[in-house]
Design an enzyme around this catalytic site. Sequence first.
Site, PDB file in Angstrom:
ATOM      1  N   HIS A 184       0.872  -1.178   0.000  1.00 32.57           N
ATOM      2  CA  HIS A 184       0.000   0.000   0.000  1.00 32.57           C
ATOM      3  C   HIS A 184       0.907   1.225   0.000  1.00 32.57           C
ATOM      4  O   HIS A 184       1.536   1.543   1.009  1.00 32.57           O
ATOM      5  CB  HIS A 184      -0.902   0.024   1.244  1.00 32.57           C
ATOM      6  CG  HIS A 184      -1.951  -1.035   1.205  1.00 32.57           C
ATOM      7  ND1 HIS A 184      -2.447  -1.636   2.336  1.00 32.57           N
ATOM      8  CD2 HIS A 184      -2.630  -1.582   0.151  1.00 32.57           C
ATOM      9  CE1 HIS A 184      -3.375  -2.516   1.982  1.00 32.57           C
ATOM     10  NE2 HIS A 184      -3.500  -2.504   0.663  1.00 32.57           N
ATOM     11  N   ARG A 186       0.712   4.418   0.070  1.00 33.88           N
ATOM     12  CA  ARG A 186       0.629   5.622   0.911  1.00 33.88           C
ATOM     13  C   ARG A 186       1.179   5.367   2.307  1.00 33.88           C
ATOM     14  O   ARG A 186       1.307   6.310   3.099  1.00 33.88           O
ATOM     15  CB  ARG A 186      -0.814   6.102   0.999  1.00 33.88           C
ATOM     16  CG  ARG A 186      -1.782   5.131   1.664  1.00 33.88           C
ATOM     17  CD  ARG A 186      -3.186   5.670   1.544  1.00 33.88           C
ATOM     18  NE  ARG A 186      -4.219   4.763   2.030  1.00 33.88           N
ATOM     19  CZ  ARG A 186      -5.513   5.020   1.914  1.00 33.88           C
ATOM     20  NH1 ARG A 186      -5.926   6.137   1.342  1.00 33.88           N
ATOM     21  NH2 ARG A 186      -6.413   4.173   2.378  1.00 33.88           N
ATOM     22  N   GLU A 187       1.518   4.124   2.618  1.00 36.32           N
ATOM     23  CA  GLU A 187       1.969   3.781   3.972  1.00 36.32           C
ATOM     24  C   GLU A 187       3.489   3.913   4.035  1.00 36.32           C
ATOM     25  O   GLU A 187       4.235   2.948   4.196  1.00 36.32           O
ATOM     26  CB  GLU A 187       1.449   2.381   4.323  1.00 36.32           C
ATOM     27  CG  GLU A 187      -0.081   2.369   4.314  1.00 36.32           C
ATOM     28  CD  GLU A 187      -0.719   0.976   4.312  1.00 36.32           C
ATOM     29  OE1 GLU A 187      -0.017  -0.020   4.487  1.00 36.32           O
ATOM     30  OE2 GLU A 187      -1.961   0.918   4.114  1.00 36.32           O
ATOM     31  N   ARG A 238      -3.567   4.377  -2.751  1.00 35.60           N
ATOM     32  CA  ARG A 238      -3.343   3.115  -2.017  1.00 35.60           C
ATOM     33  C   ARG A 238      -3.035   1.928  -2.930  1.00 35.60           C
ATOM     34  O   ARG A 238      -2.256   1.051  -2.589  1.00 35.60           O
ATOM     35  CB  ARG A 238      -4.628   2.821  -1.216  1.00 35.60           C
ATOM     36  CG  ARG A 238      -4.782   1.390  -0.699  1.00 35.60           C
ATOM     37  CD  ARG A 238      -6.149   1.251  -0.032  1.00 35.60           C
ATOM     38  NE  ARG A 238      -6.504  -0.111   0.302  1.00 35.60           N
ATOM     39  CZ  ARG A 238      -6.292  -0.683   1.490  1.00 35.60           C
ATOM     40  NH1 ARG A 238      -5.685  -0.016   2.445  1.00 35.60           N
ATOM     41  NH2 ARG A 238      -6.694  -1.914   1.714  1.00 35.60           N
ATOM     42  N   ASN A 255      -3.288  -5.886  -1.495  1.00 35.64           N
ATOM     43  CA  ASN A 255      -3.530  -6.771  -0.356  1.00 35.64           C
ATOM     44  C   ASN A 255      -4.904  -7.454  -0.409  1.00 35.64           C
ATOM     45  O   ASN A 255      -5.409  -7.931   0.596  1.00 35.64           O
ATOM     46  CB  ASN A 255      -3.375  -5.999   0.968  1.00 35.64           C
ATOM     47  CG  ASN A 255      -2.888  -6.900   2.097  1.00 35.64           C
ATOM     48  OD1 ASN A 255      -2.186  -7.886   1.859  1.00 35.64           O
ATOM     49  ND2 ASN A 255      -3.276  -6.572   3.330  1.00 35.64           N
ATOM     50  N   ARG A 256      -5.476  -7.489  -1.601  1.00 37.28           N
ATOM     51  CA  ARG A 256      -6.681  -8.288  -1.862  1.00 37.28           C
ATOM     52  C   ARG A 256      -6.469  -9.133  -3.106  1.00 37.28           C
ATOM     53  O   ARG A 256      -7.375  -9.806  -3.554  1.00 37.28           O
ATOM     54  CB  ARG A 256      -7.919  -7.387  -2.102  1.00 37.28           C
ATOM     55  CG  ARG A 256      -8.261  -6.431  -0.985  1.00 37.28           C
ATOM     56  CD  ARG A 256      -8.755  -7.138   0.269  1.00 37.28           C
ATOM     57  NE  ARG A 256      -9.116  -6.186   1.300  1.00 37.28           N
ATOM     58  CZ  ARG A 256      -8.252  -5.605   2.130  1.00 37.28           C
ATOM     59  NH1 ARG A 256      -6.967  -5.918   2.070  1.00 37.28           N
ATOM     60  NH2 ARG A 256      -8.662  -4.736   3.037  1.00 37.28           N
ATOM     61  N   HIS A 309       2.788  -2.702   6.955  1.00 33.72           N
ATOM     62  CA  HIS A 309       1.751  -1.714   6.620  1.00 33.72           C
ATOM     63  C   HIS A 309       1.714  -0.642   7.704  1.00 33.72           C
ATOM     64  O   HIS A 309       2.432  -0.685   8.685  1.00 33.72           O
ATOM     65  CB  HIS A 309       0.375  -2.395   6.611  1.00 33.72           C
ATOM     66  CG  HIS A 309       0.149  -3.356   5.483  1.00 33.72           C
ATOM     67  ND1 HIS A 309      -0.759  -3.114   4.479  1.00 33.72           N
ATOM     68  CD2 HIS A 309       0.680  -4.577   5.218  1.00 33.72           C
ATOM     69  CE1 HIS A 309      -0.763  -4.135   3.636  1.00 33.72           C
ATOM     70  NE2 HIS A 309       0.099  -5.043   4.065  1.00 33.72           N
ATOM     71  N   SER A 310       0.797   0.306   7.538  1.00 33.02           N
ATOM     72  CA  SER A 310       0.433   1.205   8.629  1.00 33.02           C
ATOM     73  C   SER A 310      -1.033   1.539   8.419  1.00 33.02           C
ATOM     74  O   SER A 310      -1.525   1.377   7.292  1.00 33.02           O
ATOM     75  CB  SER A 310       1.280   2.485   8.608  1.00 33.02           C
ATOM     76  OG  SER A 310       0.919   3.322   7.531  1.00 33.02           O
ATOM     77  N   TYR A 361     -10.273  -6.961  10.691  1.00 34.40           N
ATOM     78  CA  TYR A 361     -11.526  -7.258   9.989  1.00 34.40           C
ATOM     79  C   TYR A 361     -11.252  -8.351   8.963  1.00 34.40           C
ATOM     80  O   TYR A 361     -10.086  -8.642   8.665  1.00 34.40           O
ATOM     81  CB  TYR A 361     -12.115  -6.012   9.294  1.00 34.40           C
ATOM     82  CG  TYR A 361     -11.088  -5.113   8.643  1.00 34.40           C
ATOM     83  CD1 TYR A 361     -10.484  -5.451   7.440  1.00 34.40           C
ATOM     84  CD2 TYR A 361     -10.703  -3.908   9.242  1.00 34.40           C
ATOM     85  CE1 TYR A 361      -9.533  -4.637   6.847  1.00 34.40           C
ATOM     86  CE2 TYR A 361      -9.737  -3.081   8.652  1.00 34.40           C
ATOM     87  CZ  TYR A 361      -9.156  -3.461   7.458  1.00 34.40           C
ATOM     88  OH  TYR A 361      -8.209  -2.664   6.875  1.00 34.40           O
ATOM     89  N   GLU A 384       1.179  -3.622  11.336  1.00 34.27           N
ATOM     90  CA  GLU A 384       0.629  -2.289  11.078  1.00 34.27           C
ATOM     91  C   GLU A 384       1.381  -1.359  12.022  1.00 34.27           C
ATOM     92  O   GLU A 384       1.239  -1.456  13.246  1.00 34.27           O
ATOM     93  CB  GLU A 384      -0.874  -2.234  11.410  1.00 34.27           C
ATOM     94  CG  GLU A 384      -1.742  -3.148  10.552  1.00 34.27           C
ATOM     95  CD  GLU A 384      -2.180  -2.520   9.243  1.00 34.27           C
ATOM     96  OE1 GLU A 384      -1.872  -1.336   8.984  1.00 34.27           O
ATOM     97  OE2 GLU A 384      -2.821  -3.238   8.456  1.00 34.27           O
TER      98      GLU A 384
HETATM   99  O1  0X9 Z   1      -6.843  -3.622   4.866  1.00 32.00           O
HETATM  100  C1  0X9 Z   1      -5.665  -3.995   4.787  1.00 32.00           C
HETATM  101  O2  0X9 Z   1      -5.188  -4.467   3.765  1.00 32.00           O
HETATM  102  C2  0X9 Z   1      -4.762  -3.873   6.013  1.00 32.00           C
HETATM  103  N1  0X9 Z   1      -4.938  -2.602   6.661  1.00 32.00           N
HETATM  104  S1  0X9 Z   1      -4.395  -1.239   5.928  1.00 32.00           S
HETATM  105  O3  0X9 Z   1      -4.836  -0.106   6.675  1.00 32.00           O
HETATM  106  N2  0X9 Z   1      -2.817  -1.240   5.968  1.00 32.00           N
HETATM  107  O4  0X9 Z   1      -4.841  -1.235   4.574  1.00 32.00           O
HETATM  108  C3  0X9 Z   1      -5.135  -4.952   6.996  1.00 32.00           C
HETATM  109  C4  0X9 Z   1      -5.058  -6.347   6.473  1.00 32.00           C
HETATM  110  C5  0X9 Z   1      -5.497  -7.336   7.493  1.00 32.00           C
HETATM  111  N3  0X9 Z   1      -5.666  -8.638   6.954  1.00 32.00           N
HETATM  112  C6  0X9 Z   1      -4.673  -9.527   6.917  1.00 32.00           C
HETATM  113  N4  0X9 Z   1      -3.542  -9.251   7.475  1.00 32.00           N
HETATM  114  N5  0X9 Z   1      -4.888 -10.664   6.332  1.00 32.00           N
HETATM  115 ZN    ZN Z   2      -1.789  -1.363   4.230  1.00 33.10          ZN
END
Ligand code: 0X9
Ligand code: ZN
Length: 424
Positions: A184, A186-187, A238, A255-256, A309-310, A361, A384
């Site tokens: 990501h 912006r982090e 992002r 991250n998806r 991440h942050s 989440y 994070e």
């Molecule tokens: O949403 C995300 O991708 C992460 N938070 S962020 O604010 N850096 O975008 C959290 C991901 C949590 N899920 C896993 N670690 N699987």
């Molecule tokens: Zn992130």
Amino acid sequence: MRSLYLLLSLVVVAVSPSTVPTSYEGAQVWRITPPTLDIIGKIKKIGALFELDFWKDPSAIGRPVDFLVPAKKAGDIRDFLSREGITDYKVYIEDVQALLDDHKSAYEKPRERSATRDVSSFDYSVYHTVDEIYEWIDMVDSEYPFATKRQYGVTYEGRPMYVLEFKKTSSDPKPIIFVDALIHCREWISTASLLFIFKEMLQNPTYSHMMDEADWYFVPMINIDGYDETWNGDRLWRKTVSTGASSLCRGVDGNRNWDSHWSEDGASPLPCSYTYHGPTPASESEVRNLADLILSFGFGNISAYVTTHSYTQLILYPYGWSTQLTPDDQILNDTGRMMSEAIEAVHGMYYTWGPAAEGIYVTSGATDDWTYDEAGVKMSYTFELRDLGQYGFLLPADQIIPNGEEFLAGLEVLKNFVVDDFNP
Ligand code: 0X9
Ligand code: ZN
């Protein structure tokens, strides 16, 4: 005709990279701490309706939700919240553009001072551009015989992607620890703190055991194109910058996009969403090339993986796609707690630890689930980093080194665990 022209210009605006910095004039970050599941559901509804950029997604009762409110949407969002009976929210960042301006003036000035070019004199207390980080990679590669830069692919826009290998000679095999940053873009703190950490491991005798006892692989920037965008266009970008042929909006949430429960809960099928999972699993070259690199080590041969991440100060581990626990939950939890304790001992900052789906989440297609299931990395973590939302992604540069110091303490605990646990 006029409406066709308007539509075409909208498409061009939506898909072309920014050439002028994106303005956040009048934008704010609002925080709601949902007291009930019903309110969480309503916040999600507002998010979808207004295409909100959640800085912290809705998760559980009592866990703050932060979202960016563009000036032109503020009135409608306020009306909607009051219609839904949500009155208890606060303006958490009053003026995003002012914060951006402060942040910018703080990182622009001191950067001019860093004239000497070697690993020691590199300025770790400021944020660095793509080219400066490439330069740092080159300096590490040329100054340390056991450090090697390897290119493992190119980004969507054709930039080279590098991993730094730190492999001191040893007669015995050592565990491998893999660390990445900036999926990501912006982090910024993710890369900045890690440049400092690797410098410490290289130069501070207190930390020489880190590289004596383990081999390290470090990817300082995953989403390089996006990072360039955050310096030259939209500081709060992002996603990747890829453009889907039929899409109005560019970018995929890296991250998806991993091929692990891809496109299930906690990822969006909508290209304009901030959590768009992409057209196919690993559609993004940034994800696909990194996945291939990780797989080249062989299943189960990497002892620990840390994706950085942050923000919100969390130590997360699989699973994110489901609240189901992994068979390694106990050890991931114990090590998470020990890392948190070590981190807190440095500057008193508290990091919560837990399985991702519960700790934050539900998210599908995330790095840590993939490294755990598909690459056999037992100790897979998502860190994070700072802060808890006061500055969010716009963390002042004077926190880079303190954040790096505490993160290093966490990594030391992880390294100790994998060294003890190593059974080649
Ligand atoms: O949403 C995300 O991708 C992460 N938070 S962020 O604010 N850096 O975008 C959290 C991901 C949590 N899920 C896993 N670690 N699987
Ligand atoms: Zn992130």
